[in-house]
Design a protein around this motif. Structure first.
Motif, mmCIF file in Angstrom:
data_model
loop_
_atom_site.group_PDB
_atom_site.id
_atom_site.type_symbol
_atom_site.label_atom_id
_atom_site.label_comp_id
_atom_site.label_asym_id
_atom_site.label_seq_id
_atom_site.Cartn_x
_atom_site.Cartn_y
_atom_site.Cartn_z
ATOM 1 N N ARG A 1 0.754 -1.145 0.003
ATOM 2 C CA ARG A 1 0.047 0.089 0.067
ATOM 3 C C ARG A 1 0.868 1.121 -0.126
ATOM 4 N NH1 ARG A 1 -3.086 -0.402 4.748
ATOM 5 N NH2 ARG A 1 -3.119 -2.327 4.568
ATOM 6 N N SER A 2 1.835 1.189 0.927
ATOM 7 C CA SER A 2 2.865 2.363 1.009
ATOM 8 C C SER A 2 3.441 2.651 -0.239
ATOM 9 C CB SER A 2 3.833 2.222 2.119
ATOM 10 O OG SER A 2 4.739 3.209 2.177
ATOM 11 N N GLU A 3 4.171 1.538 -0.997
ATOM 12 C CA GLU A 3 4.994 1.515 -2.325
ATOM 13 C C GLU A 3 3.981 2.074 -3.447
ATOM 14 O OE1 GLU A 3 8.015 1.872 -2.443
ATOM 15 O OE2 GLU A 3 8.584 1.249 -0.137
ATOM 16 N N ARG B 1 1.185 4.011 -3.151
ATOM 17 C CA ARG B 1 1.023 5.536 -3.015
ATOM 18 C C ARG B 1 2.220 6.377 -3.249
ATOM 19 N NH1 ARG B 1 0.537 5.696 2.787
ATOM 20 N NH2 ARG B 1 2.552 6.517 2.619
ATOM 21 N N ASN B 2 3.451 5.677 -3.007
ATOM 22 C CA ASN B 2 4.723 6.644 -3.302
ATOM 23 C C ASN B 2 4.806 6.742 -4.530
ATOM 24 O OD1 ASN B 2 5.321 6.807 -0.673
ATOM 25 N ND2 ASN B 2 6.580 5.346 -0.596
#
Length: 114
Positions: A104-106, A108-109
């Motif tokens: 999820r974080s990657e 978003r990045n």
């Protein structure tokens, strides 16, 4: 064979037999062969790749490489002691519990970088 029946044994002998069948703390703390840096990194990568594939992130997906890098780093930080007995299970548990957060974080990045 009737002499081995626990009902016929006196309570002290019965307690002693139970003590002898339990694992002792010394057996649980036996040193396991420590992996070299190269083997350790390889093992962590294999676990991380397996978890990402299990979660449906394919190798050709740009998210795969970014997530793999973060997940490997996270596993190496969370499991610093390579000499524990069940290091494979521990690595798998750490990777499985963090794979959703990392992807999820990657993702978003990647959207922010466009």
């Amino acid at each position: 064979s009737s002499s081995l029946n626990p009902r016929r044994l006196d309570s002290r002998a019965n307690r002693l037999s139970l003590i002898n069948t339990k694992k002792r703390p010394e057996e649980l703390r036996k040193p396991v062969q420590r992996l070299s840096d190269k083997d350790w990194f390889k093992k962590v990568r294999i676990v991380a790749i397996g978890v990402l594939l299990k979660k449906g992130v394919r190798e050709k997906d740009p998210l795969f490489a970014r997530s793999l890098k973060s997940l490997v780093r996270m596993c190496m930080i969370a499991v610093p002691d390579r000499s524990v007995k069940d290091v494979d299970d521990l690595l798998y548990d750490v990777a499985m519990s963090n794979v959703d957060i990392v992807t999820r974080s990657e993702r978003r990045n990647m959207k922010l970088a466009r």
